[in-house]
Write a protein that holds these residues in place. Structure first.
Motif, short mmCIF file in Angstrom:
data_model
loop_
_atom_site.label_atom_id
_atom_site.label_comp_id
_atom_site.label_asym_id
_atom_site.label_seq_id
_atom_site.Cartn_x
_atom_site.Cartn_y
_atom_site.Cartn_z
N PRO A 8 47.90 45.20 44.92
CA PRO A 8 46.72 45.48 44.10
C PRO A 8 46.47 44.31 43.16
O PRO A 8 47.42 43.68 42.67
CB PRO A 8 47.11 46.73 43.32
N LEU A 9 45.20 43.98 42.93
CA LEU A 9 44.90 42.87 42.04
C LEU A 9 44.98 43.32 40.59
O LEU A 9 44.65 44.46 40.25
CB LEU A 9 43.50 42.33 42.33
N ASP A 10 45.46 42.42 39.78
CA ASP A 10 45.45 42.65 38.33
C ASP A 10 44.17 42.03 37.80
O ASP A 10 44.10 40.83 37.58
CB ASP A 10 46.69 42.00 37.71
N TYR A 11 43.14 42.85 37.64
CA TYR A 11 41.82 42.32 37.29
C TYR A 11 41.78 41.70 35.90
O TYR A 11 40.89 40.95 35.57
CB TYR A 11 40.75 43.39 37.46
N SER A 12 42.83 42.01 35.09
CA SER A 12 42.84 41.43 33.75
C SER A 12 43.16 39.94 33.82
O SER A 12 42.89 39.20 32.88
CB SER A 12 43.90 42.14 32.90
N ARG A 13 43.74 39.52 34.92
CA ARG A 13 44.08 38.11 35.03
C ARG A 13 42.96 37.31 35.68
O ARG A 13 43.09 36.12 35.92
CB ARG A 13 45.36 37.94 35.84
N ILE A 14 41.87 38.01 36.00
CA ILE A 14 40.74 37.32 36.62
C ILE A 14 39.61 37.24 35.60
O ILE A 14 39.33 38.22 34.91
CB ILE A 14 40.28 38.07 37.87
N ASP A 15 39.03 36.08 35.52
CA ASP A 15 37.94 35.88 34.56
C ASP A 15 36.67 36.49 35.15
O ASP A 15 35.93 35.84 35.87
CB ASP A 15 37.78 34.37 34.31
N SER A 16 36.44 37.76 34.84
CA SER A 16 35.34 38.48 35.50
C SER A 16 33.98 37.93 35.08
O SER A 16 32.99 38.15 35.76
CB SER A 16 35.44 39.98 35.23
N ALA A 17 33.95 37.18 33.99
CA ALA A 17 32.67 36.60 33.56
C ALA A 17 32.14 35.59 34.57
O ALA A 17 30.96 35.26 34.59
CB ALA A 17 32.84 35.93 32.20
N LEU A 18 33.05 35.10 35.43
CA LEU A 18 32.63 34.10 36.41
C LEU A 18 31.86 34.72 37.58
O LEU A 18 31.23 34.02 38.35
CB LEU A 18 33.85 33.37 36.97
N PHE A 19 31.98 36.02 37.76
CA PHE A 19 31.45 36.66 38.96
C PHE A 19 30.08 37.29 38.74
O PHE A 19 29.74 37.70 37.62
CB PHE A 19 32.41 37.76 39.43
N ILE A 20 29.31 37.40 39.80
CA ILE A 20 28.09 38.20 39.76
C ILE A 20 28.53 39.66 39.71
O ILE A 20 29.22 40.14 40.62
CB ILE A 20 27.22 37.94 41.00
N GLU A 55 29.31 23.62 52.18
CA GLU A 55 29.43 24.53 53.32
C GLU A 55 28.20 25.41 53.51
O GLU A 55 28.15 26.21 54.43
CB GLU A 55 30.68 25.40 53.16
N LYS A 56 27.25 25.29 52.61
CA LYS A 56 25.97 26.01 52.72
C LYS A 56 26.08 27.52 52.49
O LYS A 56 25.14 28.26 52.71
CB LYS A 56 25.27 25.77 54.06
N TYR A 57 27.26 28.00 52.11
CA TYR A 57 27.39 29.43 51.84
C TYR A 57 27.14 29.69 50.36
O TYR A 57 27.56 28.93 49.50
CB TYR A 57 28.80 29.93 52.18
N ALA A 58 26.50 30.84 50.08
CA ALA A 58 26.33 31.25 48.69
C ALA A 58 27.61 31.89 48.20
O ALA A 58 28.32 32.53 48.97
CB ALA A 58 25.18 32.25 48.60
N THR A 59 27.92 31.73 46.93
CA THR A 59 29.16 32.31 46.41
C THR A 59 28.84 33.46 45.46
O THR A 59 27.68 33.70 45.10
CB THR A 59 29.99 31.28 45.65
N ALA A 60 29.91 34.14 45.04
CA ALA A 60 29.75 35.24 44.08
C ALA A 60 29.90 34.72 42.66
O ALA A 60 30.06 35.49 41.73
CB ALA A 60 30.80 36.31 44.38
N SER A 61 29.88 33.40 42.54
CA SER A 61 30.04 32.82 41.21
C SER A 61 28.69 32.81 40.48
O SER A 61 27.70 32.30 41.00
CB SER A 61 30.58 31.39 41.34
N LYS A 62 28.70 33.39 39.26
CA LYS A 62 27.47 33.43 38.48
C LYS A 62 27.13 32.01 38.03
O LYS A 62 27.99 31.30 37.55
CB LYS A 62 27.69 34.34 37.25
#
Lengths: 284, 351, 352
Positions: free
Chosen positions: C93-105, C294-301
């Protein structure tokens, strides 16, 4: 004495470990896995179902039959082509050229099989080299697709197998006394009879060992049929791959793997029986 | 016939004729071109120029399998993948002779070469002499006009070789086929042949019966190669129709028969066979007599000889007849030997 | 004797020494870890990055073989996580607290969290997204706007697609089914697969080959051996840069939308580095660089700001709003569906 035995074991230990860990153990695990399967409730139980599936689903055993048949055809064509080539190398070529010719045969194996096949594809594809020249020379009006059919696939397989047939044939032919050929000629035999009565019987062990190797390599090949054969060429190895990778059905895949081992061994046994040979004679 | 390999003439202008039904040998040291000659007769090689005729038929351009000639190979070349009967029947089968008929002929042939009932044996079960006979049977069963034999006795041990010589001779007399036999062993050639050709450096030195070759060699090479000879170097002091008077380098004066025209003063090689020398001759009239010292006795049964030297240290072999007359001779003895002028043969000295 | 032992011990020390340097082992798709970003990451953190290229099926097989060991970070598609996790327990399971959620859409992050939830825990964060649809050479096949073009005899010998599950799904849509609705009804799903199998077997003379390697497909399209192919949008855009006639086209049945994610295998050795990599690559400038490459869109805001104009133009051209609304996003694949599909795929390939 004691010391030399110790040294022997020290040197052998890595090989034995290697054999045991990388060959015996995984096979035992595969064998166990091939007898496991999910029952209706989704629990893993012991079962023969994976083996039964092979024989009850026509698509599986038909694929095997097709694969084996093509492997036999490939082996035979390889043999037909390798025979004169080996004869030339062993008997007609001068010593200096002999080495060069063997190297030439070996050369394709310095690059990986994948690269070799892509080489063929560049050559044969619709917009490929061969079509380019045929168009230029006016042999054809529109480019022809030479890839993705059985003939091309067999050609690729033969190309890949050549060396493994030529090497044993050259070594048995070198042991053939030239005077036997001359004696047969002198006693009234023509070219064809000499081949049939003298050269072929003499080369039998080489032919058999070469054929076994080529047959097994072809049967176990994955890349060539897949890439050159294209859309109509489901090879049995691909089916095993699909069971493992696409269907996540490792149990079925293991069963197929063992069936491949057993059935190909059976075919070789049958071939040896039909030609009245024994495996140890061939190996020596 | 001429055969050239590049600049090298392996067979250099050789012409000969073999009477039907005779045993003809070609004798020569290895590398003299005799095998090449044989291979041309068999059809494996084509002559560079010249022609080969068998029973009046021109053989040029006819492949080996179409010639009425069969070859017994030096190493026999029996087919190891077949049994004895199959080996012998091989040629018959190629001629499309029915299996039952072939079977019969094979059995007859096996009997003739003294191997009845050996048909089922594998080649590797046979002894050397038996293989030999199978190889010959394999050719003879085809009833060739000419049977060629390429030193087939070379691989046998001495005793067997002696035995096979006689057998081959008998066999040839029995079947009446023309045999052409090549060898470097003079004894094989002399024992078996009706006629022998001595070959050297691609040329025939002399063709004749064994007796002629031995008794009257026409070239120094033949004299040296056929049988044993003692050699003297000498100069002609007097020459007339009856013979020549020679003075050897050691100072002996001999009278001998001239084989070439010998002018006075010319250098000569004098050949003298060991058996031409008589030990302690009673009747010395007309003989060339001189004294030698016995170095050692080379005892070899009927073929025993004395190794002697003259005072000038010239080595001579002298036949020692085993008739008990000379049993008293021991090394160190001084004896006199004499020879008749007719048994000395002289040629102009080679450069 | 002694010398051998000493030598062996020495060798072991040396080997152990090299293994000590910190590494991050990523199991991912080709192109998902551009070398420039790897270099920057290594410089920033001192961690060596080892990349292994793979695809969804092989990723799962590899991790299954080691029971979740050997890699610190994997990048499967979001629909292929939950069923695999339930069955084989490959991820932690991911520890979402260690992920900078502000970076994501936010909407994408939530959707992935929801789709990868197994017994109350989520296992992935989104990385990039794209669609499968058609790549069409409009000079040669102007009318191709539906997955049906793949089985249209008009394009005989000029069609190519993979023999993999997306093609089955696409055919389902083309034949009027909604395969995703049938996910929970194995019987109906099987019936649909049989129909698809018949269709694709019948259409075998039309297809030139089943492509397996993306680069070689692009090569066949570039050399105009193939006019219509089913492939990913980015591939079409790459070709568009060279030949304006060739472009990605969302079929009218709707493009198939996928999201590739980050997951951490259950026996990952260097979890810290894995989180560091996620937070590193999702930074707008890094994600933007990846998109440009790579021409792919990312989930990065905010990554769009750092993306090349041309690449951004691809989205505008191929994805007007109504096309985006029409995308069929892959829902999580239930267990055992793959086995059924595998059999059908074998059957199609084996048919003559």
């Amino acid at each position: 004495m004691q010391r030399s035995r110790l040294v022997f074991w020290i040197f052998c230990a890595p090989v034995l470990c290697w054999l045991f860990l990388l060959i015996v153990l995984p096979h035992l695990d595969l064998l166990r896995m091939s007898f496991r399967g999910e029952n209706d409730y989704g629990d893993m139980v012991w079962t023969f179902r994976n083996y039964k599936t092979f024989f009850t689903e026509p698509i599986y055993w038909l694929t095997f039959v097709r694969t084996a048949l093509y492997a036999v055809i490939t082996t035979f064509i390889t043999f037909l082509l390798a025979m004169p080539v080996s004869f030339y190398i062993a008997k007609l070529a001068r010593a200096r050229i002999q080495g060069a010719l063997v190297i030439l045969l070996l050369l394709p194996f310095w690059v990986s099989e994948l690269v070799r096949i892509y080489g063929w594809m560049i050559l044969l594809r619709e917009s490929g080299v061969l079509n380019f020249f045929m168009l230029k020379l006016g042999i054809v009006d529109t480019p022809i697709e030479m890839l993705y059919n059985d003939a091309t696939m067999i050609m690729g397989l033969v190309y890949t197998s050549m060396l493994f047939m030529v090497v044993p044939l050259v070594s048995v032919m070198e042991s053939l006394d030239d005077s036997l050929i001359e004696a047969a000629h002198d006693l009234g035999a023509g070219q064809f009879t000499i081949w049939r009565t003298i050269i072929l019987p003499h080369c039998k062990p080489g032919i058999t060992s070469g054929s076994i190797v080529v047959f097994m390599l072809t049967l176990g090949n994955y890349l060539t049929p897949n890439l050159m054969g294209g859309k109509n060429s489901l090879w049995f190895t691909e089916q095993i791959y699909n069971q493992f990778i696409a269907s996540f059905n490792w149990n079925q895949g293991s069963a197929f793997g063992f069936l491949l081992l057993l059935l190909s061994s059976f075919i070789i046994w049958l071939g040896l029986r039909l030609t009245r040979q024994k495996l140890d004679e061939v190996a020596s | 016939m001429v055969k050239r390999f590049g600049e090298f003439a392996a067979v250099d202008d050789v012409t000969f004729d073999v009477p039907t039904g005779s045993f003809f040998s070609i004798l020569g040291p290895s590398g003299c071109g005799k095998t090449t000659l044989l291979r041309m007769i068999a059809g494996f090689d084509e002559p560079t120029s010249g022609t080969i005729e068998i029973r009046g038929q021109n053989m040029l351009g006819v492949p080996p399998n179409k010639r009425p000639v069969n070859l017994v190979f030096q190493h026999l070349a029996l087919f190891p993948m077949m049994d004895v009967a199959e080996n012998i029947a091989f040629g018959l089968k190629r001629r499309g002779i029915a299996a039952s008929e072939a079977r019969k002929r094979v059995d007859t042939m096996l009997e003739r070469v003294g191997l009845p009932g050996y048909g089922e044996k594998r080649i590797e079960q046979l002894s050397g002499g038996q293989k030999q006979r199978v190889a010959i049977a394999r050719c003879l069963v085809l009833e060739p006009s000419v049977l060629l034999l390429d030193e087939p006795l070379g691989a046998l041990d001495l005793k067997l070789r002696e035995q096979m010589k006689v057998e081959l001779k008998k066999l040839q007399a029995k079947v009446g086929t023309t045999f052409i036999y090549i060898t470097h062993d003079q004894s094989e050639a002399l024992v078996m042949s009706d006629r022998v050709a001595v070959m050297n450096k691609g040329r025939f030195e002399q063709v004749g019966t064994p007796q002629e070759l031995y008794g009257a060699p026409s070239t120094p090479f033949v004299a040296k190669f056929v049988g044993e000879n003692n050699t003297w170097k000498a100069a002609v002091t007097k020459s007339d129709s009856g013979g020549v008077e020679l003075k050897t380098d050691e100072g002996y004066s001999f009278i001998a028969k001239a084989n070439a025209d010998c002018r006075e003063g010319s250098r000569m090689d004098l050949f003298l066979r060991p058996e031409a020398m008589r030990i302690e001759p009673r009747d010395r009239a007309g003989l060339n007599v001189f004294d030698v010292t016995v170095k050692s006795i080379l005892f070899d049964g009927a073929n025993s000889r004395l190794l002697t030297t003259t005072r000038e240290d010239h080595e001579l072999l002298v036949t020692l007849p085993q008739n008990r007359r000379f049993d008293h001779i021991v090394p160190g003895d001084e004896i006199s030997v004499g020879w008749h002028p007719d048994s000395g043969i002289c040629f102009e000295a080679e450069e | 004797m002694k010398r051998i032992v000493v030598f062996a011990l020495l060798a072991m020390f040396v080997l152990a020494g090299t293994a000590r340097a910190e590494t991050l082992k990523i199991l991912t798709w080709k192109g998902y870890a551009p070398q420039k970003l790897i270099d920057a990451f290594e410089k920033e953190t001192g961690i060596d990055v080892e990349v292994t290229f793979s695809n969804n099926e092989e990723m799962i097989a590899k991790l299954r073989a080691t029971r979740g060991a050997g890699f610190d970070l994997a990048q499967p598609s979001q629909d292929r996580i939950s069923s695999v996790q339930e069955k084989y327990n490959l991820y932690q399971p991911l520890d979402y607290s260690r992920i900078d959620s502000a970076l994501f859409i936010p909407s994408m992050l939530e959707a992935v969290k929801k789709n990868t939830k197994v017994s109350g825990k989520s296992f992935a964060v989104p990385f990039c997204w794209g669609t499968s649809g058609l790549i069409v050479n409009s000079d040669k096949a102007p009318g191709a706007d539906s997955f049906k073009a793949l089985i249209d005899s008009k394009y005989k010998g000029r069609v190519s697609y993979r023999l993999k599950r997306p093609t089955l799904i696409a055919m389902g849509f083309a034949l009027g089914y909604n395969p995703f609705d049938l996910y929970d009804d194995p019987k109906a799903y099987k019936a649909m697969l049989d129909k698809i199998a018949d269709t694709l077997i019948e259409a075998k003379p039309i297809v030139k080959n089943y492509w397996a390697n993306g680069d070689s497909l692009l090569e066949s399209m570039r050399s105009e051996e193939v006019f219509v192919a089913m492939a990913w949008d980015a591939g079409g855009w790459k070709l568009h840069a060279d030949n304006k006639a060739i472009d990605f086209k969302a079929p009218k049945e709707g493009a198939l939308g996928w999201i590739d994610t980050f997951t951490i295998p259950s026996k990952a050795e260097n979890v810290d580095a894995a989180y560091k990599w996620i937070n590193f690559i999702m930074k707008p400038e890094n994600a933007g660089y990846f998109s440009s490459q790579e021409k792919y869109a990312t989930a990065s805001k905010g990554a769009l700001k750092y993306t090349d104009k041309e690449v951004a133009a691809n989205f505008d051209r191929s994805f007007p709003q109504e096309t985006i609304d029409n995308i069929n996003w892959y829902p999580p694949v239930p267990a055992n569906l793959e086995r059924m599909e595998g059999m059908v795929l074998d059957k199609i390939k084996a048919a003559q």
